[in-house]
Design an enzyme around this catalytic site. Structure first.
Site, short mmCIF file in Angstrom:
data_model
loop_
_atom_site.label_atom_id
_atom_site.label_comp_id
_atom_site.label_asym_id
_atom_site.label_seq_id
_atom_site.Cartn_x
_atom_site.Cartn_y
_atom_site.Cartn_z
N GLY A 203 0.82 -1.20 0.00
CA GLY A 203 0.00 0.00 0.00
C GLY A 203 0.85 1.25 0.00
O GLY A 203 1.54 1.57 -0.96
N GLU B 94 -3.82 4.01 3.82
CA GLU B 94 -3.97 5.43 4.19
C GLU B 94 -5.16 6.03 3.44
O GLU B 94 -4.99 6.61 2.38
CB GLU B 94 -2.67 6.17 3.87
CG GLU B 94 -1.45 5.55 4.57
CD GLU B 94 -0.15 6.26 4.23
OE1 GLU B 94 -0.19 7.48 3.90
OE2 GLU B 94 0.90 5.63 4.30
N MET C 205 2.00 6.40 12.62
CA MET C 205 2.75 7.35 11.79
C MET C 205 2.73 8.74 12.42
O MET C 205 2.08 9.67 11.95
CB MET C 205 2.19 7.35 10.37
CG MET C 205 2.41 6.03 9.65
SD MET C 205 1.82 5.99 7.94
CE MET C 205 0.05 5.84 8.20
#
Length: 596
Positions: free
Chosen positions: A327, A370, A436
């Site tokens: 991804g 995301e 993140m």
């Protein structure tokens, strides 16, 4: 280790490849079983030009008995009609000068051997040489000098009717070296760690005999924190403009200080996982000076590229586990379609990571979506349960002993991305999350206000509430994600603006500062020299140089972040990405020392 049987099928009388007027062209084909793991095997055919003129194109045909079949092949195009199998040369391997050879291989299932072979339609006489006896097992290995990072292993000689060519040294089930002598020094080990060795002899036709009795040695000392994860991303595209290769992880000292590598990225498209960059991943030929083991790739070896270099790195640093990450920002758009059939999606990713050509390279899968039920480069509206459904499907497919992780949002704002998906429900199926905790702020807000992209804590004047590491970690924990399953993210880069007059955060700007690879972005290894840090805020650093303003982490701020992570009981830390660190790995050293 299963005994491996090699069958040699010479083509009688040097089967011709042309008309009698071209009788100077002739060749042989030889078959050998290179490996056998019970449920399957690896076979190899070698075609040799034994004539005096060049061969332009070759085809090998053979029969397998019912129940034996080819499942995958490399360096030739292999097809079948019933039990008749045909292998045609790849475009780059069809031309054979006199005396030249080419080898192609395949993985198969069943126990049968090939028969009725033909080479370019020339008949094979079917005579099979008697099976060459296997070499005996070497003597049980003994340990010589054992240090915190190395061990000297010796063994007694094996015997064979035609002689022993060399020995494979096997550590914890993986072949790490092939040597001609009776001793080997294994390096790059981890202190306080047990390792089990066996040795296997190879005869002059590359038949492997039975393994020796095992030897287990434990390196002295003990790890500072054996449970802390220290993961770093390695990006496939770094081999291009950045000229950053797997070898750099070793030469910078990074490999010795990390526990895991996320290889970024595999693509998600058409409802399944696919290779992201075939050339960089497994085709690029490495020269000796670029290679981890100092040996140049050959044109015909089964695996090259980053995957082979990662294999070499793991041999040198056996404590490292590698995960295939799928991804990322650019390729997250495919997750929505893939999650219409979670089981098929999970199966495709696992099969790709465990492809027989590189199955020993990967120890797990990382999913970098995301963002589920939220917007990144694209938007998803699958619902809050989609994250839990995905991780559950993957855990069901990969089993309990395969690593399964996910990179997730750090948006802790009210109604933000953490609130959009069931990360707590998914955590029961996940080994850990890579949170993140970077890219909170940047020059996508062209005029500012300036702010460091990776604050640990909120500070007076921070542009948006909930955009800091502590708030993200605390919110995930409050929702029920165990602290030990959360890794704190560190960016090995800075984000910055230009046209800035104010030194402190919160100033206005005219646009993104110039960067080597993209506007508003620069590696730490560059910024530490071109724009050294001038202050700290919110637990991270910032710098003002000329009209440019940058925010980034330094060894000092990373050390403080690691102390905070330990105090919170987090599972460790990770970094994006390796290429931003210095040539001596000073940021990775700060993570390692801070978590120990």
């Amino acid at each position: 280790m299963a005994a491996l049987t090699a069958l040699v099928l010479p083509l009688a009388a040097m089967v011709g490849l042309a008309t009698p007027a071209q009788a100077a062209t002739s060749a042989t084909a030889t078959y050998a079983k290179a490996a056998d793991w019970g449920s399957g095997f690896e076979g190899r055919w070698t075609v040799k030009n034994t004539g005096t003129t060049t061969i332009n194109g070759w085809t090998v045909e053979w029969d397998f008995p019912t129940g034996t079949r080819v499942t995958s092949a490399w360096d030739a195009d292999v097809t079948s009609v019933g039990n008749r199998w045909t292998a045609k040369n790849k475009p780059w391997a069809g031309s054979l000068a006199p005396g030249a050879t080419v080898t192609f291989g395949f993985n198969g299932t069943g126990t049968g051997s090939p028969s009725n072979c033909k080479l370019n339609n020339g008949s094979c006489d079917g005579i099979i040489d008697p099976v060459d006896p296997l070499p005996t097992a070497p003597g049980t290995p003994t340990a010589g000098t054992v240090t915190e990072t190395s061990a000297v292993i010796s063994w007694g000689a094996a015997t064979d009717d035609k002689g022993v060519k060399n020995y494979d040294v096997v550590r914890d089930g993986t072949t790490i070296a092939t040597v001609t002598g009776l001793t080997y020094t294994d390096t790059g080990l981890t202190r306080g760690t047990p390792y089990t060795y066996t040795v296997v002899a190879r005869d002059t036709v590359d038949q492997l005999g039975p393994a020796s009795e095992p030897l287990t040695v434990t390196t002295p000392g003990g790890p500072g924190n054996p449970t802390a994860k220290k993961m770093i991303y390695f990006t496939q595209w770094g081999v291009y403009g950045r000229n950053y290769h797997v070898k750099n992880l070793d030469t910078a000292g990074i490999a010795a200080k990390i526990t895991h590598i996320n290889y970024a990225f595999g693509n998600v498209q058409g409802g399944r996982c696919t290779i992201g960059d075939q050339f960089a991943d497994y085709e690029k030929a490495y020269t000796a000076d670029q290679s981890v083991d100092g040996v140049a790739d050959t044109w015909d070896q089964p695996l090259r590229g980053n995957f082979n270099q990662l294999r070499e790195l793991k041999r040198k640093h056996p404590h490292i586990k590698v995960l295939f990450s799928f991804g990322g920002w650019t390729w997250s758009g495919g997750f929505t379609q893939a999650m219409q059939n979670p089981a098929a999606f999970a199966d495709s990713c696992y099969r790709l990571a465990e492809d027989p050509r590189w199955a020993d390279v990967f120890d797990g899968i990382d999913l970098d979506w995301e963002y589920p039920n939220a917007c990144g480069l694209t938007c998803d509206t699958s619902g809050p349960a989609v994250m839990k459904n995905m991780m559950q499907a993957f855990r069901t497919r990969v089993g309990s002993n395969y690593l399964l992780t996910a990179a997730i949002t750090a948006d802790a704002s009210a109604g933000g991305k953490i609130d959009s998906a069931d990360y707590a429900g998914a955590a029961q199926y996940t080994d850990w999350y890579n949170v993140m905790t970077y890219d909170f702020f940047g020059a996508w807000a062209r005029t500012g206000p300036t702010a460091p992209h990776s604050p640990l804590n909120a500070y007076a004047g921070i542009p948006q509430a909930g955009f800091n590491s502590a708030d993200a970690i605390n919110k995930l924990r409050a929702k029920g994600v165990p602290a030990a399953k959360l890794l704190l993210g560190i960016g090995y880069y800075g984000r910055g603006w230009t046209g800035v007059t104010q030194t402190a955060p919160g100033g206005t700007a005219t646009g993104p500062a110039q960067g080597t690879y993209e506007p508003g972005f620069e590696d730490y290894k560059v910024l530490k020299n071109t724009c050294p840090a001038t202050g700290t805020v919110g637990g991270t650093a910032y710098a003002k140089c000329g009209s440019n303003w940058w925010g980034y982490d330094t060894p000092a701020t990373i050390t403080a972040k690691m102390a905070w992570a330990k105090a919170q009981g987090l599972g460790g830390a990770f970094a994006w990405d390796a290429s931003g660190d210095t040539s001596n790995g000073e940021l990775t050293t700060a993570i390692n020392n801070g978590l120990n």
